[in-house]
Write a protein that holds these residues in place. Structure first.
Motif, short mmCIF file in Angstrom:
data_model
loop_
_atom_site.label_atom_id
_atom_site.label_comp_id
_atom_site.label_asym_id
_atom_site.label_seq_id
_atom_site.Cartn_x
_atom_site.Cartn_y
_atom_site.Cartn_z
N TYR A 123 7.56 10.43 40.63
CA TYR A 123 7.94 11.84 40.67
C TYR A 123 9.20 11.99 41.52
CZ TYR A 123 3.39 13.41 38.81
OH TYR A 123 2.30 13.64 38.03
N ARG A 124 10.12 12.79 41.05
CA ARG A 124 11.32 13.11 41.81
C ARG A 124 11.51 14.62 41.76
NH1 ARG A 124 12.31 8.13 39.39
NH2 ARG A 124 13.03 6.53 40.88
N GLY A 125 11.52 15.24 42.92
CA GLY A 125 11.62 16.69 42.97
C GLY A 125 10.62 17.24 43.97
N ALA A 126 10.22 18.49 43.73
CA ALA A 126 9.33 19.18 44.66
C ALA A 126 7.97 18.50 44.74
CB ALA A 126 9.16 20.63 44.23
N GLU A 131 5.16 19.43 42.32
CA GLU A 131 5.20 18.97 40.93
C GLU A 131 4.41 17.67 40.73
OE1 GLU A 131 9.28 18.68 39.84
OE2 GLU A 131 9.65 20.83 40.02
N THR A 132 3.99 17.04 41.81
CA THR A 132 3.21 15.81 41.68
C THR A 132 1.80 16.12 41.17
OG1 THR A 132 2.43 15.89 43.99
CG2 THR A 132 4.51 14.74 43.56
N ARG A 139 1.17 18.93 38.57
CA ARG A 139 1.20 20.31 39.06
C ARG A 139 -0.20 20.89 39.24
NH1 ARG A 139 6.35 22.99 35.76
NH2 ARG A 139 7.89 21.40 36.39
N TRP A 162 6.09 9.03 44.72
CA TRP A 162 6.99 10.19 44.81
C TRP A 162 8.19 9.82 45.66
CZ3 TRP A 162 6.84 13.81 49.35
CH2 TRP A 162 7.66 14.93 49.18
N THR A 195 10.70 11.37 48.01
CA THR A 195 10.81 12.63 48.74
C THR A 195 12.25 13.15 48.75
OG1 THR A 195 10.54 13.69 50.90
CG2 THR A 195 10.92 11.32 50.91
N PRO A 196 12.46 14.42 48.39
CA PRO A 196 13.81 14.96 48.34
C PRO A 196 14.36 15.33 49.71
CG PRO A 196 12.24 16.65 47.72
CD PRO A 196 11.45 15.38 47.91
N THR A 236 10.81 22.60 52.76
CA THR A 236 11.97 23.00 51.98
C THR A 236 11.99 24.53 51.95
OG1 THR A 236 10.91 23.18 49.80
CG2 THR A 236 11.57 20.96 50.52
N GLN A 293 11.48 26.36 49.58
CA GLN A 293 10.48 26.86 48.63
C GLN A 293 9.03 26.56 49.04
OE1 GLN A 293 13.20 24.90 47.53
NE2 GLN A 293 14.35 26.80 47.16
#
Length: 201
Positions: free
Chosen positions: A94-97, A100-101, A104, A129, A131-132, A150, A152
């Motif tokens: 997973y790449r992103g928030a 989303e893992t 969702r 994952w 992490t961003p 973040t 969000q």
């Protein structure tokens, strides 16, 4: 089966939970003893090692913990030269928030631990994952956790790995997330699986 050991986490009773990744098919597995118990702390499986393992499926797995496998016999066959490359080569990442893992399925109450409930159970209890943002080490109430923040979303991830915590896990780091077994706090009936951080690479 050829298995790459990808996690080793602390469990109650001095035992450890050992996670593996079968390269063929990119299947995550949790290596239990032949009797279905967690591995003892003396278990030889260490992160970054390759093992040739005869595995049997655990009877009556309870989703999302479908990775449980019984180790019948095992022999060490090597060590990874680059575990990040080995994982990225075969496993979905997973790449992103963070939300989303796990397809969702996570419930993400602000100010409370993230978890799943029985209304939406993902098809696995572990994932990788990237992490961003950096994760920073904190110890609220004396418990080792990593702060994810973040604009969000925000949460604290309990760290359950056996390795020594580091002050910061840099952005872009590949980490392994897991869902704890079904559990309800004392006095409550509804069980949840809580999100935790198993380790990083």
């Amino acid at each position: 089966m050829r298995v790459l050991i990808v996690s080793r986490t602390n469990m109650s009773g001095g035992n450890v939970c050992v996670g593996g990744l079968i390269a063929q098919g990119a299947k995550n597995v949790r290596l239990l003893t032949s009797l279905g118990a967690n591995q003892p702390s003396t278990s030889p499986f260490q992160v970054g090692e390759f093992w040739d393992i005869k595995l049997e499926s655990r009877p009556r797995c309870i989703p999302p913990h479908v990775e449980d496998m019984l180790v019948q016999n095992a022999s060490k066959v090597g060590i990874s030269n680059n575990i990040v490359n080995d994982i990225n080569a075969v496993a979905p990442v997973y790449r992103g928030a963070l939300s989303e893992t796990f397809h969702r399925a996570l419930l993400t109450p602000r100010g409370r631990a993230w978890h799943i409930d029985r209304s939406n159970i993902p098809n696995s209890s572990v994932c990788f994952w990237e992490t961003p943002v950096a994760l920073t080490l904190e110890a609220p109430f004396g418990k080792t956790k990593y702060h994810y923040n973040t604009p969000q979303e925000e949460t604290h991830l309990p760290f359950v790995g056996v390795s020594t915590p580091q002050p910061t896990i840099p952005a872009g780091t590949l980490v392994r997330l897991s869902l704890a077994r079904w559990w309800a706090p004392e006095g409550q009936e509804d069980e949840h699986c809580y999100l935790q951080l198993s380790g990083w690479y």
